[in-house]
Design an enzyme around this catalytic site. Structure first.
Site, PDB file in Angstrom:
ATOM      1  N   GLY A  49      -7.211  21.957 -19.119  1.00 40.31           N
ATOM      2  CA  GLY A  49      -6.703  21.934 -17.604  1.00 40.31           C
ATOM      3  C   GLY A  49      -7.440  22.712 -16.847  1.00 40.31           C
ATOM      4  N   GLU A  90     -20.929  22.011 -21.731  1.00 36.92           N
ATOM      5  CA  GLU A  90     -20.341  23.136 -20.841  1.00 36.92           C
ATOM      6  C   GLU A  90     -21.364  23.020 -19.527  1.00 36.92           C
ATOM      7  OE1 GLU A  90     -17.924  24.879 -21.801  1.00 36.92           O
ATOM      8  OE2 GLU A  90     -17.730  24.512 -23.884  1.00 36.92           O
TER       9      GLU A  90
END
Length: 495
Positions: A124, A306
């Protein structure tokens, strides 16, 4: 295969992508043939000098709320309805739909094409991915009629985009979902009995698992934040130690990760991760991760990307982050078309597709063919020799050796049914004109009262067929070795 792979990575540092070099005047690193772009060879892997140690109250300013995201997804569906469909794979703990955008020239239809999925916002507090995925969808919609790469993706791939897997965590500004569960630790694990209790599994996790049962994905990537690296399996080790632990397709995964890294603005110049890629267990082991589960249970080659050192950068940096990642995201999807072995499996007696699987000698991983068209899409690192085998229950397996160059190869298999003796029916996979009605009646006569003679004739006929097929196989092998050009289709079957 080490030398060709190294040469490919050498090529990655040689060619030029005009798109970003014109925009910023920087030097570029390049990609394997067919993946024209590159990554800026900067001195640091950090995208921005600014750093934030914690999430402030106004950190989400400029980012789409969950309501904004839903509106944006539906607006995209209306604007680009000719190449897209919008659907939901489930709901979050708090009942927010998990919306997906499918992009294809035939959205919602079954085709003999590979499928790719992007998943954003798994955690989140890592929202960059959800924003970049909307950038990606809109760019493809705006450019598929004028840009060859966008057109190729729309015409030959089914691209599925889930901007937010964890909308509740985004609203709460935290890593976990509404139950404070890390969704990237909630999948069944191969080493430890984690998350085996189905009743305890989070709804977002179940939605992903059911999604893979419905759609046969070839490859996938999830977008994260907090570092700048392309991560590949395995994510964990059996002894929980931090060391390199590669999966059976380690070389292919390293190649895929390198495509993303070297297409990026500066990921490949990382000082922390050589080449901007890392094995997950070598970085830090995790268990219950989505990446390994995809590969083991879904047959889907998934990377964990990433894409920003800062988990929650200022919203005004999002357009720049999109430019840094755009060609990486596009080239990773396009790699399904530009590398690997692709084809279909057919039955020799009916000519129809048959459901089977593909294996490669020396690689302990099975890729299943599609249910409708029996199409397979086997990703492999280029520059090597492979022995590819097709297997179908009730049919004789067939294999062939190939040399996979930089471009993809088409390889269809035609399999023969197994020999069957039942009553007055002799069904042989050898097509030596032994299956006409008159001869079957004669065999039935022998079977009823002359079993010994029947068996002797079967052995003789089988031996003759073997010699005949062996001769044809040697002829086909000789022709196959003369095959030039990876795009030339190859059909493996009996003579």
């Amino acid at each position: 295969m080490e030398l060709p792979f190294s040469l490919l990575l050498l090529f990655l540092s040689f060619s030029t992508c005009l798109h970003l070099s014109h925009a910023r005047g920087g030097q570029r690193s390049s990609l394997p043939s067919g993946f024209e772009n590159g990554g800026y060879a900067g001195s640091t892997r950090h995208l921005f000098k600014e750093s934030r140690s914690h999430i402030g109250n106004d950190v989400a300013r400029g980012y789409m709320t969950n309501s904004d995201l839903e509106k944006a997804v539906k607006a995209f569906g209306r604007r680009c309805s000719n190449i897209s469909r919008i659907y939901s794979i489930g709901k979050s703990v708090n009942g927010i739909p998990l919306w997906v955008i499918e992009i294809s020239d035939k959205p919602g239809e079954q085709e003999a094409e590979p499928a790719f999925k992007y998943i954003g916002n798994v955690h989140g507090d890592e929202p960059v991915g959800r924003e970049l995925l909307l950038f990606l969808a809109n760019w493809i919609c705006d450019n598929h009629l004028k840009d060859p790469l966008a057109a190729s993706i729309v015409e030959n791939v089914h691209l599925h985009i889930l901007p937010s897997m964890n909308p509740d965590g985004f609203s709460l500004r935290r890593r976990g979902n509404a139950n404070n569960v890390d969704l990237n630790r909630d999948f069944p694990d191969q080493f430890f009995p984690l998350n085996d209790d189905v009743d305890m599994r989070q709804p977002e996790t179940r939605a992903i698992m059911n999604w893979l049962r419905d759609i046969h994905f070839t490859a996938s990537a999830s977008l994260h934040g907090g570092a700048l690296v392309a991560n590949y399996p395995w994510d964990g080790t059996e002894d929980k130690r931090t060391n390199y632990f590669g999966c059976p397709d380690d070389e292919t995964f390293r190649f895929m990760a390198s495509i993303y890294s070297h297409s990026h603005y500066n990921m490949s110049s990382s000082k922390e991760f050589q080449g901007g890629i890392t094995n997950g267990a070598s970085w830090y082991p995790i268990y219950g991760g989505m990446q390994d589960w995809n590969y083991i249970h879904g047959g889907c080659f998934e990377l964990t990307l990433e894409i920003s050192d800062n988990k929650w950068p200022s919203a005004n940096e999002l357009p720049t982050l999109w430019e840094y990642n755009k060609m990486s995201m596009l080239n990773l999807v396009a790699s399904l078309l530009k590398t690997g072995v692709h084809g279909r499996i057919f039955s020799s007696d009916t000519g129809r597709p048959v459901l089977g699987s593909i294996t490669v000698k020396g690689i302990n991983h099975t890729v299943k063919a599609g249910r409708t068209f029996a199409d397979y899409h086997r990703l492999l690192a280029p520059g090597g020799r492979y022995e590819v085998m097709a297997t179908v229950p009730g049919y004789k397996s067939r294999s062939t050796g190939i040399w996979l160059e930089e471009a993809a190869m088409t390889l269809d298999f035609v399999l023969d049914p197994e020999v069957t003796l039942k009553g007055n029916l002799l069904r042989s996979s050898c097509e030596c004109d032994c299956g006409n009605k008159r001869r079957l009646e004669f065999v039935g006569f022998l079977w009823e009262g002359h079993l010994e003679i029947c068996l002797i004739l079967i052995v003789i006929a089988g031996f003759l067929c073997f010699l005949f097929r062996r001769r044809i196989k040697n002829n086909n092998l000789s022709k196959h070795r003369q095959l030039v050009g990876p795009k030339r289709p190859v059909v493996v079957s009996n003579a």
